[in-house]
Design an enzyme around this catalytic site. Structure first.
Site, PDB file in Angstrom:
ATOM      1  N   LEU A  51       4.311   7.091   6.001  1.00 23.07           N
ATOM      2  CA  LEU A  51       5.381   8.001   5.604  1.00 23.07           C
ATOM      3  C   LEU A  51       6.336   7.245   4.689  1.00 23.07           C
ATOM      4  CD1 LEU A  51       6.176   9.624   9.093  1.00 23.07           C
ATOM      5  CD2 LEU A  51       4.370  10.238   7.448  1.00 23.07           C
ATOM      6  N   CYS A  52       6.634   7.829   3.556  1.00 25.30           N
ATOM      7  CA  CYS A  52       7.591   7.230   2.626  1.00 25.30           C
ATOM      8  C   CYS A  52       7.133   5.820   2.242  1.00 25.30           C
ATOM      9  CB  CYS A  52       8.987   7.247   3.252  1.00 25.30           C
ATOM     10  SG  CYS A  52      10.345   6.899   2.097  1.00 25.30           S
ATOM     11  N   THR A  53       7.995   4.815   2.408  1.00 29.86           N
ATOM     12  CA  THR A  53       7.667   3.459   1.973  1.00 29.86           C
ATOM     13  C   THR A  53       6.777   2.710   2.952  1.00 29.86           C
ATOM     14  OG1 THR A  53       9.770   2.715   2.915  1.00 29.86           O
ATOM     15  CG2 THR A  53       9.726   3.205   0.547  1.00 29.86           C
ATOM     16  N   GLY A  54       6.321   3.370   4.002  1.00 31.05           N
ATOM     17  CA  GLY A  54       5.295   2.770   4.842  1.00 31.05           C
ATOM     18  C   GLY A  54       4.046   2.454   4.043  1.00 31.05           C
ATOM     19  N   SER A 110       2.414   9.644   2.261  1.00 36.30           N
ATOM     20  CA  SER A 110       3.359  10.697   1.872  1.00 36.30           C
ATOM     21  C   SER A 110       4.437  10.137   0.972  1.00 36.30           C
ATOM     22  CB  SER A 110       4.015  11.328   3.103  1.00 36.30           C
ATOM     23  OG  SER A 110       5.168  10.617   3.500  1.00 36.30           O
TER      24      SER A 110
END
Length: 322
Positions: free
Chosen positions: A110-113, A162
């Protein structure tokens, strides 16, 4: 059908929003929708406690090594210092995610993961999403990754990524939709008071500001359209109902949704057909008619194009979970 276990990888200073998204979607036991439901586990380097954003303290169920025991692993957004100030990503997190992938887990960021997945080598040669603000940094650090800074999420089978912030909700609901079907995902979204579906290819942001008010009438119009998908809805029909010329309507529709009216209608009709297949005994030709996709042959064509399965195979796979 069991959706299996979901392991959430947690480290110090992770933003709370993405953590909360995964916990809200997969954590509550919604056995009235699907039984069994997901088995959510929090995994951290120090299970006794992890320091969260704003000083929150959170306990974990397991150590990071237990990521490899899960069917699905979710890596939320990294601490801001890791993407803004160059603080190293904990090597034990990278190693644990790589080990989980080697063990056959589905890996979701998710996002910067996505930076963790890239560091683990899981995105080499793949298309991947991340927050648009950090897309250039991800591409610079990992040139083998095909970074797409425009889409909400990318589903590459065993690896899903994402974009930023609320796009994580879209991806988590997409995972539920993949595992348990459109009907269950729509019900989860409804309980979270969210739109049932935003396609992964939708833009992360719109360059032209969306109006602050609903003077354009698009909100009520979209609701009306979803209630009348079985009708012959054309751009002219929608434009007249919105009180606009067709040209103005198409432009304002794209500004507000980042897609075209006909593509939006097709997406809604496929979603409706999936829900009907899951929740009713209607024949395939009746599903085609009620969803607005037309004949059984047309329904099969769209299912093959968008889902890679026949309507009958889709019903067989998901009917038991609704």
């Amino acid at each position: 059908m069991s959706p299996g276990s979901v392991a959430l990888a947690v480290i110090d200073d992770m933003p709370l929003f993405e953590l909360a998204i995964a916990c809200e979607v997969f954590g509550p036991k919604r056995t009235d929708l699907a039984d069994p439901w997901y088995d959510l586990r929090l995994c951290a380097a120090d299970p006794s406690g992890t320091r969260g954003e704003f000083g929150f303290w959170q306990r974990a169920d397991h150590g990071l090594e237990h990521l490899a025991d899960a069917e699905t692993v979710i890596v939320p957004a990294l601490p801001y210092a890791c993407v803004q100030s160059g603080r190293p990503i904990p090597p034990e997190l990278i190693a644990a995610v790589r080990a989980a992938a080697d063990a056959g887990a589905r890996i979701v960021s998710l996002c910067t993961g996505s930076f963790v997945l890239a560091a683990a080598g899981l995105l080499d040669g793949r298309r991947a999403a991340t927050h648009w603000m950090y897309a250039a940094t991800l591409a610079m650090l990992h040139p083998l990754v095909q970074v797409d800074d425009t889409v909400l999420y990318v589903d590459d089978g065993d690896v899903l990524t994402s974009a930023g912030r609320s796009a994580g909700i879209d991806l988590c609901l997409h995972v539920v939709r993949r595992d348990l079907g459109a009907h269950v995902a729509n019900q989860v979204a409804r309980r979270m008071v969210l739109p049932a579906h935003r396609a992964g290819g939708q833009s992360q942001y719109v360059a032209v500001s969306v109006p602050d008010t609903d003077d354009d009438g698009l909100g009520p119009l979209l609701h009306w359209a979803t209630e009348n998908l079985d009708q012959p809805l054309t751009v002219d029909v929608l434009a007249r109902r919105a009180g606009m010329s067709a040209r103005t309507f198409v432009r304002r529709f794209h500004d507000a949704t980042a897609t075209t009216p006909l593509q939006w209608l097709l997406t809604q009709r496929v979603i409706r057909a999936r829900s009907l297949l899951e929740s009713t005994d209607l024949a395939v030709d009746q599903v085609g008619e009620r969803s607005g996709l037309g004949s059984a042959a047309n329904l099969r064509r769209h299912f093959a194009l968008h889902l890679g399965v026949t309507p009958t195979a889709y019903r067989r796979a998901f009917r038991a979970t609704t």
